[in-house]
Design a protein around this motif. Structure first.
Motif, PDB file in Angstrom:
ATOM      1  N   ASP A 253     -11.937   2.306   5.866  1.00 35.46           N
ATOM      2  CA  ASP A 253     -11.551   3.664   6.265  1.00 35.46           C
ATOM      3  C   ASP A 253     -10.297   3.410   6.770  1.00 35.46           C
ATOM      4  N   GLN A 254     -10.014   2.334   7.958  1.00 41.20           N
ATOM      5  CA  GLN A 254      -8.934   2.198   8.348  1.00 41.20           C
ATOM      6  C   GLN A 254      -7.822   1.383   7.962  1.00 41.20           C
ATOM      7  N   VAL A 255      -7.879   0.953   6.683  1.00 40.39           N
ATOM      8  CA  VAL A 255      -6.755   0.845   6.043  1.00 40.39           C
ATOM      9  C   VAL A 255      -6.197   2.018   5.137  1.00 40.39           C
TER      10      VAL A 255
ATOM     11  N   THR B  71      -8.766  -0.690  -7.153  1.00 38.04           N
ATOM     12  CA  THR B  71      -7.727  -1.176  -7.615  1.00 38.04           C
ATOM     13  C   THR B  71      -6.501  -1.602  -6.702  1.00 38.04           C
ATOM     14  N   PRO B  72      -6.785  -2.469  -5.880  1.00 38.00           N
ATOM     15  CA  PRO B  72      -5.895  -2.807  -4.739  1.00 38.00           C
ATOM     16  C   PRO B  72      -4.580  -3.316  -5.417  1.00 38.00           C
ATOM     17  N   PRO B  73      -3.687  -3.447  -4.681  1.00 40.33           N
ATOM     18  CA  PRO B  73      -2.194  -4.100  -4.934  1.00 40.33           C
ATOM     19  C   PRO B  73      -2.695  -5.623  -4.930  1.00 40.33           C
ATOM     20  N   VAL B  74      -2.020  -6.353  -5.779  1.00 42.54           N
ATOM     21  CA  VAL B  74      -2.234  -7.886  -5.919  1.00 42.54           C
ATOM     22  C   VAL B  74      -1.950  -8.498  -4.467  1.00 42.54           C
TER      23      VAL B  74
ATOM     24  N   LEU C 197       0.884  -1.363   0.024  1.00 41.52           N
ATOM     25  CA  LEU C 197      -0.277   0.013   0.098  1.00 41.52           C
ATOM     26  C   LEU C 197       0.928   1.353   0.045  1.00 41.52           C
ATOM     27  N   TYR C 198       1.708   1.366   0.744  1.00 36.03           N
ATOM     28  CA  TYR C 198       2.800   2.318   0.727  1.00 36.03           C
ATOM     29  C   TYR C 198       3.427   2.621  -0.411  1.00 36.03           C
ATOM     30  N   ASP C 199       3.972   1.478  -1.288  1.00 36.31           N
ATOM     31  CA  ASP C 199       4.444   1.666  -2.736  1.00 36.31           C
ATOM     32  C   ASP C 199       3.307   2.185  -3.658  1.00 36.31           C
ATOM     33  N   LYS C 200       2.079   1.637  -3.472  1.00 38.55           N
ATOM     34  CA  LYS C 200       1.145   2.194  -4.405  1.00 38.55           C
ATOM     35  C   LYS C 200       1.115   3.598  -4.384  1.00 38.55           C
ATOM     36  N   PHE C 201       1.208   4.391  -3.201  1.00 37.36           N
ATOM     37  CA  PHE C 201       0.902   5.668  -3.155  1.00 37.36           C
ATOM     38  C   PHE C 201       2.236   6.507  -2.860  1.00 37.36           C
ATOM     39  N   GLY C 202       3.340   5.882  -3.311  1.00 40.45           N
ATOM     40  CA  GLY C 202       4.498   6.497  -3.121  1.00 40.45           C
ATOM     41  C   GLY C 202       5.086   6.953  -1.862  1.00 40.45           C
TER      42      GLY C 202
ATOM     43  N   ASP D 115      -9.275   9.731  -2.076  1.00 43.61           N
ATOM     44  CA  ASP D 115      -8.608   9.446  -3.160  1.00 43.61           C
ATOM     45  C   ASP D 115      -7.997   8.022  -2.709  1.00 43.61           C
ATOM     46  N   TYR D 116      -7.189   7.842  -1.603  1.00 40.58           N
ATOM     47  CA  TYR D 116      -6.708   6.385  -1.054  1.00 40.58           C
ATOM     48  C   TYR D 116      -7.800   5.660  -1.038  1.00 40.58           C
ATOM     49  N   ALA D 117      -8.958   5.938  -0.395  1.00 42.92           N
ATOM     50  CA  ALA D 117      -9.996   4.926  -0.053  1.00 42.92           C
ATOM     51  C   ALA D 117     -10.584   4.139  -1.304  1.00 42.92           C
ATOM     52  N   LEU D 118     -10.667   5.016  -2.415  1.00 41.29           N
ATOM     53  CA  LEU D 118     -11.342   4.505  -3.710  1.00 41.29           C
ATOM     54  C   LEU D 118     -10.285   3.930  -4.393  1.00 41.29           C
ATOM     55  N   ALA D 119      -9.052   4.266  -4.308  1.00 50.04           N
ATOM     56  CA  ALA D 119      -7.853   3.258  -5.210  1.00 50.04           C
ATOM     57  C   ALA D 119      -7.669   2.120  -4.563  1.00 50.04           C
ATOM     58  N   ILE D 120      -7.836   1.879  -3.174  1.00 54.62           N
ATOM     59  CA  ILE D 120      -7.672   0.774  -2.518  1.00 54.62           C
ATOM     60  C   ILE D 120      -8.783  -0.311  -2.832  1.00 54.62           C
TER      61      ILE D 120
END
Length: 334
Positions: free
Chosen positions: A226-228, A211-214, A157-162, A203-208
């Motif tokens: 919300d807590q993720v 399109t969640p990381p594999v 998740l951290y990688d997904k959002f830089g 933005d983060y919640a919708l992206a997770i």
């Protein structure tokens, strides 16, 4: 040399209220705030979702007596529209309502099932360094037998959002132990601007969600979305787990009780005293009796019976064990 007194801060407080239980919890919250903080200078806002295509039923607060009680307590109802969440994920209210709050004004969000039990002026909020509740259990993620562990799951998740993953870790905790990783309960959070916080949260919640990381293919986001997203937002905005002293929020100043049976079972004598004191005036009592759990727990003595089941200094470690005991006695309500 004497320390200079800290300048008082002005900020807004917001909870989400909607038809049903949450509207009454918001009333208890407002009453507790006015009782314990009579000189609070900010605005008390009750964010109210509006009827729309994303709701199966109208979520707005339709009881005129409840709305009149808010007005009596100086609480302002702020309507907002759900464009992304609704009946399918009502926890999304705390994400979407942020855009309806006054832009550029510091805010503190509390879950509606909270009481204010002490002086908020004693809390040194740094509105440039957000945080959230550390009163949580290891509810997410659930590492799978042959899948990545906590490190692999959170790092994806951290990688997904830089974002820098390493600086989010609590290195005093062992590798692959859940407390090593930034994780909060979303029962409160704060920041200098609700729009800035809310935009990133959305933005983060919708992206997770979309399109969640594999690495997260076996993880559930309901009800945890919300807590993720929340720790990622807080980390991105320069906050963390240590921006407030321990023991104030979720301690001597506020109580996130979740449900009234849990409040009576495990919370402090102070929390029970504040609840029963603020509910007692006839003007509010008549309105609060409209909710069955409040009527039975607070006014008809069921709460005292629940409290007598437990030693508050020696509670079961897991919340589920407390719930099960209450249910076995036939006292559970929500």
């Amino acid at each position: 040399m004497a320390r200079k007194p800290r300048a008082s801060q002005t900020f807004n407080i917001v909870v989400v209220g909607q038809h049903g239980r949450l509207s009454y919890e918001a009333l208890l919250f407002a009453a507790s705030l006015r009782h314990t903080n009579p000189d609070f200078k900010g605005r008390l806002l009750i964010a109210e979702p509006q009827a729309g295509p994303l709701w199966n039923n109208d979520p707005s607060i339709r009881d005129p007596d409840v709305r009149a009680a808010y007005d009596f307590l100086g609480a302002e109802v702020i309507p907002f529209e759900n464009k992304y969440f609704g009946s399918a994920y009502p926890y999304g209210n705390k994400i979407e309502m942020l855009q309806a709050l006054p832009k550029g004004e510091p805010f503190v969000f509390f879950d509606t099932d909270t009481l204010i039990t002490g002086d908020l002026a004693a809390v040194p909020f740094d509105f440039n360094r957000p945080t959230a509740s550390l009163r949580r259990e290891n509810t997410w993620p659930i590492p799978q037998l042959y899948g990545p562990g906590y490190t692999g799951l959170w790092k994806s998740l951290y990688d997904k959002f830089g974002l820098d993953f390493e600086s989010s870790l609590d290195l005093s905790q062992p590798d692959e132990y859940w407390r090593r990783y930034l994780y909060f309960n979303a029962g409160f959070f704060f920041y200098r601007c609700p729009h800035e916080f809310g935009e990133k949260f959305l933005d983060y919640a919708l992206a997770i969600q979309d399109t969640p990381p594999v690495e997260l293919c076996c993880q559930s986001f309901d009800p945890w979305l919300d807590q993720v997203a929340l720790p990622l937002v807080i980390h991105a905005l320069g906050g963390g787990r240590d921006t407030l002293p321990e023991g104030l929020i979720d301690g001597s100043i506020s109580c996130h009780y979740r449900f009234l049976p849990l409040l009576y079972a495990r919370e402090s004598d102070l929390a029970v005293q504040v609840l029963e004191t603020v509910a007692a005036p006839n003007k509010l009592k008549k309105v609060l009796k409209g909710h069955e759990a409040i009527k039975r727990m607070v006014f008809q003595g069921r709460g005292a019976k629940v409290r007598a089941l437990f030693d508050q200094d020696n509670l079961p470690r897991k919340e589920q064990a407390i719930r099960n005991r209450i249910k076995s006695e036939g006292f559970w309500m929500r």
